[in-house]
Write an enzyme that holds these catalytic residues in place. Structure first.
Site, PDB file in Angstrom:
ATOM      1  CB  CYS A  95      -0.927  -0.241   1.437  1.00 19.19           C
ATOM      2  SG  CYS A  95      -1.985  -1.234   1.119  1.00 19.19           S
ATOM      3  NE  ARG A 228     -21.737   0.213   2.705  1.00 25.49           N
ATOM      4  CZ  ARG A 228     -20.833   0.169   3.560  1.00 25.49           C
ATOM      5  NH1 ARG A 228     -19.645   0.178   2.195  1.00 25.49           N
ATOM      6  NH2 ARG A 228     -19.769  -0.252   4.356  1.00 25.49           N
ATOM      7  CG  HIS A 363      -6.939   0.919   0.849  1.00 23.82           C
ATOM      8  ND1 HIS A 363      -5.808   1.463  -0.224  1.00 23.82           N
ATOM      9  CD2 HIS A 363      -5.951  -0.284   1.226  1.00 23.82           C
ATOM     10  CE1 HIS A 363      -4.499   0.954   0.824  1.00 23.82           C
ATOM     11  NE2 HIS A 363      -4.874   0.127   1.254  1.00 23.82           N
ATOM     12  CB  CYS A 393       0.347   1.060   7.566  1.00 25.09           C
ATOM     13  SG  CYS A 393      -0.980   0.384   7.221  1.00 25.09           S
TER      14      CYS A 393
END
Length: 408
Positions: A95, A228, A363, A393
């Site tokens: 990531c 949402r 993500h 992270c």
């Protein structure tokens, strides 16, 4: 901080809307995502393609790119019509990939190796292939199950624990309850909704024309699909824990997402030469690493390290983006950064992910870092802030942080 000709600045940014698993972009490769981002950055900046000397690409899901063999960035820039002389590089740091790509661009510019570059992150996480273990290349396949491996089914590194379990364990150690994470997750959706209503994301997102079925008109994809707004703490509290985690549910974690994002970086001298106005200075980009279980806490020391190297205090930071790989990340990290000072903790949480985070927005791992940076810059300029920090992270205890200084 005083301005000088060698400062690394960001002049433009752009991203696709972020799609959910199996959505409109399900068949769009990460290479094609990078291509449309490159084309949009050229259009927004007015640069000529030959003026971009280097492009640093980032992804997390290498199995998806394996469908196109390799060097996805090189393929993307050629498909986008950049000269064959354009340099490219590709980063995989889970990531952290996009922020580490930005770090490479920042270093190249500081060293004077190039004067103008782009950083592009892309991932179609749901397009990962399901594949056989390597031994079946050599052994004949008999009847029965063939041990297909699906990388989407629970993010884990072989020989290590599930990241959801590690995140829940670290959250518990720092007294961050499941209830607190659900509350933060509900707030992420609510903050996104308020930002969307006032058009906050319109500067970031460009429309993508997607052909879905032969003979059908293309779909214009221009809105994040994961948020949402109707989400409440009460609805999240009813969801079961997942994968044996102590605190993580499907509701206080992001989905499996698809998207592309990018920024234009150059020296201040080059921006002045081209008549482009910087929107932010990249003060520094740092990478750190620690115990592999500590992904929920590592954004905190990454931010602190970046602040120390920049010669500023955490109290000088006006806005923070901490990637919500799980809701635990911003909660744990802000608590560590506060150092036991309740007033500071309150302030840090009030300035963190003020327009919603990945739990709502999504993500797409290899593209998230550059998305965080553009959202941070946009938020700073909206608030007339000065310094911002973006932290993320990455798998097995990696962490990156970016300090930017907004310009007006």
């Amino acid at each position: 901080m005083a301005k000088n000709a060698n400062d690394v600045v960001i002049t433009h940014y752009a991203r696709t809307a972020i799609d959910r698993f199996g959505g409109v972009l399900k068949d769009m490769s990460s290479i094609d995502l990078a291509q449309v981002v490159l084309e949009e950055l050229i259009q927004r900046s007015g640069l000529k393609k030959e003026q971009v000397e280097e492009i640093i690409f980032s992804t997390c899901i290498l199995t998806e790119q394996g469908l196109a063999t390799d060097i996805p960035g090189r393929q993307a820039l050629l498909k986008a019509g950049f000269p064959s002389s354009t340099l490219s590089n590709h980063v995989d740091k889970a990531c952290c990939s996009a922020t580490s790509a930005l770090q490479l661009a920042w270093k190249s510019l500081l060293l004077g190796e190039v004067e103008c570059s782009m950083v592009v992150g892309m991932d179609n996480m749901g397009r990962q292939p399901v594949f056989l273990e390597g031994k079946y290349r050599y052994e004949p396949c008999g009847m029965g199950d063939k041990l297909f491996w699906d990388p989407v089914a629970g993010l884990a590194y072989k020989g290590f624990g599930l990241v959801s379990v590690d995140a829940g364990e670290v959250a518990t150690q720092h007294e961050i309850s499941r209830e607190m994470q659900d509350e933060w997750a509900a707030g992420s959706h609510a903050k996104w909704a308020k930002a969307f209503e006032r058009g906050f994301f319109s500067e970031e997102i460009f429309p993508v024309e997607v052909v879905t079925k032969k003979g059908k008109p293309p779909v214009i994809f221009d809105k994040d699909q994961s948020p949402r707004p109707e989400t409440t703490y009460e609805s999240l509290s009813k969801l079961p824990l997942i994968q044996g985690s102590k605190t993580v549910t499907a509701g206080n974690a992001p989905g499996i997402n698809t998207g592309g994002s990018g920024v234009v970086t150059m020296t201040r001298k080059k921006a002045e030469e081209l008549g482009l106005k910087p929107i932010a200075k990249v003060v520094n980009v740092v990478s750190i690493a620690g115990p592999y279980q500590n992904i929920a806490s590592i954004p905190a020391p990454a931010i602190q390290t970046a602040c120390n190297k920049a010669g500023i205090s955490i109290d000088d930071i006006d806005l923070i983006e901490i990637n919500e790989a799980f809701a635990a990340m911003p909660l744990v990290s802000t608590k560590i950064l506060a150092g036991g000072d309740e007033a500071r903790l309150k302030r840090l949480r009030e300035i963190t992910n003020v327009n919603g985070g990945a739990v709502a927005i999504g993500h797409p791992a290899g593209a998230t870092g550059t998305r965080l940076v553009m959202t941070l810059i946009r938020g700073l300029r909206e608030r007339n802030g000065r310094y911002g920090a973006a932290a993320i992270c990455g798998g097995l205890g990696q962490g990156d942080a970016v300090i930017v200084e907004a310009e007006y």
